[in-house]
Design an enzyme around this catalytic site. Structure first.
Site, PDB file in Angstrom:
ATOM      1  N   PRO A   1      -7.926  -0.327  -6.910  1.00 40.02           N
ATOM      2  CA  PRO A   1      -7.332   0.450  -5.826  1.00 40.02           C
ATOM      3  C   PRO A   1      -5.821   0.299  -5.717  1.00 40.02           C
ATOM      4  CG  PRO A   1      -8.591  -1.386  -4.938  1.00 40.02           C
ATOM      5  CD  PRO A   1      -8.795  -1.388  -6.399  1.00 40.02           C
ATOM      6  N   GLU A   2      -5.119   1.133  -6.414  1.00 40.27           N
ATOM      7  CA  GLU A   2      -3.686   1.270  -6.220  1.00 40.27           C
ATOM      8  C   GLU A   2      -3.476   2.536  -5.390  1.00 40.27           C
ATOM      9  OE1 GLU A   2      -1.472   0.677  -9.873  1.00 40.27           O
ATOM     10  OE2 GLU A   2      -3.038  -0.590 -10.687  1.00 40.27           O
TER      11      GLU A   2
END
Length: 302
Positions: free
Chosen positions: A6-7
């Site tokens: 999760p960027e």
DNA sequence: ATGGGGGCCTGCCGGC
DNA sequence: TGCCGGCAGGCCCCCA
């Protein structure tokens, strides 16, 4: 193909997927299955969230930021971070049947059924229309917080740099931030106070696209490389958000888990592969910087 | 101020 | 087949 951590693009995909299901809805019940994630939940978190309405579901860097209105009409913010393995799992309300009358304390039968059977669900929420929202996070690097007052003054948000897709992030700003910074550009771009939202994967990809070695000192970037780097960062993020958006079509299903769409990377996780650049036959290399893997093409990136 | 490293936490994977 | 070490990395915190 590999699943992205999760960027920024993944968090944005989660935001877009969840927002239409939860904005404007009141939280009927919120249950914590443990007292902490990475940090303890704030005192009165569940009590404050319960009965509050989620007004707007926004994102800042890798954080999800929900504007809330509590029972008394006062505004506060619900901040959440997915860490490494955090996921929201949404279950839309089942169609109600005529005999689905409230059991106890206004709880409908369809709300009593567990929406998902999955390990590591730490938070369960039920909205007033019966929508379930669960938060699962096996490694518990994620966390949640409650913010009273201006969100930008939250200790989690106060030091964040500009949004990479916004106007406040540009060549002049990045060049100025790089002045005198002796750290490698790889570490520099991971610094959330420089630009907010990049993680290991998209830094590797952006540096490849810009043709810059992850080893190069930030101070030695120079105008020319910065001029390539800024659009490279924007492009790689924008494309990833597009790719995530294409997965949203299938979102409203039973297993509405979000945020880990499949995505192709040019260098990340591809050590030993031949570089994908036209006419380049070099092998993608892996090196460790500050304990993290960097992937790069030694021929294309200088 | 800045840079570097440790720690958190669990699942997965390769090697024996 | 099972165990076990290494690895994955976002972010806070501490230390030089």
């Amino acid at each position: 193909m590999m699943a992205a951590m999760p960027e920024l693009p993944e968090v944005e995909t989660v935001r877009r997927g969840l927002a239409p299901h939860i904005e404007g809805r009141r939280i009927k019940r919120l249950t914590l299955h443990r007292p902490d994630l990475r940090f303890p939940f704030p005192k009165d978190f569940a009590a404050h969230m319960q009965g509050a309405t989620l007004v707007q579901f926004a994102r800042r860097a890798k954080y999800l930021l929900a504007e809330m209105q509590d029972k008394k009409g006062a505004r506060f913010y619900w901040l959440s971070h997915l860490g490494m393995t955090g996921r929201f799992i949404l279950t839309p309300p089942p169609r109600k049947t005529p005999d689905d009358t409230p059991r106890t304390a206004g709880v409908y039968a369809h709300e009593l059924a567990a929406p998902v059977a999955e390990k590591h669900i730490h938070v369960d929420m039920v909205f007033d229309d019966g929508t379930h929202l669960a938060f699962a996070d096996p490694r518990r690097f994620g966390f949640m917080d409650k913010i009273e007052g201006a969100p930008e003054r939250s200790p989690f948000l106060a030091r964040l740099g500009p949004e990479p897709l916004g106007n406040d992030f540009n060549q002049a700003v990045l060049l100025a931030a790089a002045q005198g910074r002796q750290t490698p550009v790889k570490n520099f771009l991971l610094d959330q106070s420089v630009v907010a939202g990049l993680g290991n994967i998209y830094v590797c990809e952006a540096l490849f696209i810009a043709g810059i070695s992850p080893r190069r000192k930030a101070a030695n970037l120079g105008v020319k490389r910065v001029a390539r780097l800024v659009p490279a960062i924007r492009d790689v993020l924008a494309r990833a958000i597009e790719a995530g958006g294409s997965t949203l079509r299938d979102f409203a299903h039973e297993d509405g888990a979000m945020g880990y769409f499949q995505h192709d990377f040019k260098v990340y996780g591809r050590a030993g592969d031949i570089c994908s650049a036209p006419h380049c036959s070099a092998k993608v290399m892996r090196l460790v910087q500050s304990g993290r893997s960097s992937f790069y093409c030694p021929n294309c990136q200088r």
